[in-house]
Enzyme design. Structure first.
Site, PDB file in Angstrom:
ATOM      1  CG  HIS A 136      33.829  30.857  55.580  1.00  0.00           C
ATOM      2  ND1 HIS A 136      34.064  31.678  54.492  1.00  0.00           N
ATOM      3  CD2 HIS A 136      32.840  30.010  55.203  1.00  0.00           C
ATOM      4  CE1 HIS A 136      33.238  31.334  53.508  1.00  0.00           C
ATOM      5  NE2 HIS A 136      32.496  30.313  53.915  1.00  0.00           N
ATOM      6  CD  GLU A 137      31.067  26.862  57.287  1.00  0.00           C
ATOM      7  OE1 GLU A 137      29.852  26.696  57.439  1.00  0.00           O
ATOM      8  OE2 GLU A 137      31.580  27.038  56.171  1.00  0.00           O
ATOM      9  CG  HIS A 140      28.240  30.953  55.814  1.00  0.00           C
ATOM     10  ND1 HIS A 140      27.879  31.748  54.747  1.00  0.00           N
ATOM     11  CD2 HIS A 140      29.206  30.119  55.333  1.00  0.00           C
ATOM     12  CE1 HIS A 140      28.596  31.420  53.676  1.00  0.00           C
ATOM     13  NE2 HIS A 140      29.419  30.435  54.006  1.00  0.00           N
ATOM     14  CD  GLU A 199      30.801  30.574  50.409  1.00  0.00           C
ATOM     15  OE1 GLU A 199      31.959  30.635  50.834  1.00  0.00           O
ATOM     16  OE2 GLU A 199      29.912  29.961  51.011  1.00  0.00           O
TER      17      GLU A 199
HETATM   18 ZN   LIG Z   1      30.808  29.423  53.016  1.00  0.00          ZN
END
Ligand SMILES: [Zn+2]
Length: 268
Positions: A136-137, A140, A199
């Protein structure tokens, strides 16, 4: 005057919008990725010297952080090389560090500078869930969400100035914007939540990247449920910028069939 100003903003927007290779979405980009990577290298080093880094050669958790991160990075490289989009990872020099900090947090600066806080491990609880967070990071970062936020902040707070000028004239403010844009806050309220759209993108690609690296993406559902349970009045770090609610979990479940196609379990 107001009209001229909005026209100016509009011009900035059209001139500096680039299409993101990962998401296909057009993004505001007032800062170049290479400038951000240079800044990230400095900020990463000063963060590591100001915090207690857990030794990955003698500590199992720190070793796990490095292992999971390295696997995800390799999977992403294979994937984008295969698509002829090697430039997604241009300038990346991955580093994965665990720091001793009770906060449940993790982030990835541009160029692949990753930190996990020890406080997050009580929520991830297993290696696959850690892969979900790191996926997830990292999503981003490679989807350049941080540079999008950095651009918005430069536009709103420093009048749309370019990064070098901002750094030369207002170094402390610019550094602060950078740290906020990448979630490197140490105090409550210092972290800007990513937008819902960002997100959702990070959840989706993070799930795929974890699966490609050999981690079961289905671990994402119980992980976000644990996140929801851990969320309380004192939400800081990852918990405050990543509210876990029913709609997040529903969206993750909707991406699960595609993620499972990418999943190749590791040989034991
Ligand atoms: Zn996030």
């Amino acid at each position: 005057m107001k009209k001229i100003f909005s026209l100016m903003l509009l011009t900035i927007f059209f001139v500096s919008c680039t299409q993101n290779l990962v998401t296909g979405r057009k993004q505001l980009s007032l800062v170049s990725e290479s400038e951000l990577q240079t800044m990230a290298k400095q900020e990463y080093q000063s963060f590591l010297s100001a915090n207690t880094v857990v030794n990955a050669n003698s500590n199992k958790d720190a070793e796990m952080v490095r292992r999971v991160g390295t696997r995800i990075a390799a999977a992403i490289k294979t994937y984008y090389d295969g698509k002829g989009q090697t430039s997604v990872l241009e300038g990346y020099q991955w580093e994965f560090n665990l720091v001793d900090n009770k906060e449940a947090n993790a982030w990835c600066m541009p160029g692949g500078k990753v930190v996990v806080y020890t406080g997050l491990l009580s929520i991830t609880q297993n290696e696959a869930a850690l892969a979900i967070v790191l996926g997830h990071e990292i999503a981003h970062a490679i989807a350049q969400h941080g540079s999008e936020r950095m651009s918005q902040a430069l536009l709103q707070q420093l009048g749309g100035t370019v990064l070098q000028v901002a750094l030369a004239n207002k170094p402390a403010e610019t550094q602060n914007l950078f740290l906020t844009a990448y979630g490197v806050g140490t105090t409550v309220g210092a972290i800007l939540p990513f937008s819902r759209k960002e997100e959702t993108e990070a959840d989706k690609y993070g799930l795929y990247f974890a699966a490609m690296a050999g981690y079961n993406p289905q671990e994402a559902v119980p992980f976000w449920e644990r996140m929801a349970a851990a969320g309380g009045a004192k939400q800081i770090g990852f918990l405050s910028s990543h509210p876990s609610d029913a709609s997040r979990i529903t969206a993750i479940k909707a991406n699960m069939p595609q993620a499972m196609k990418y999943y190749k379990p590791m040989r034991k």
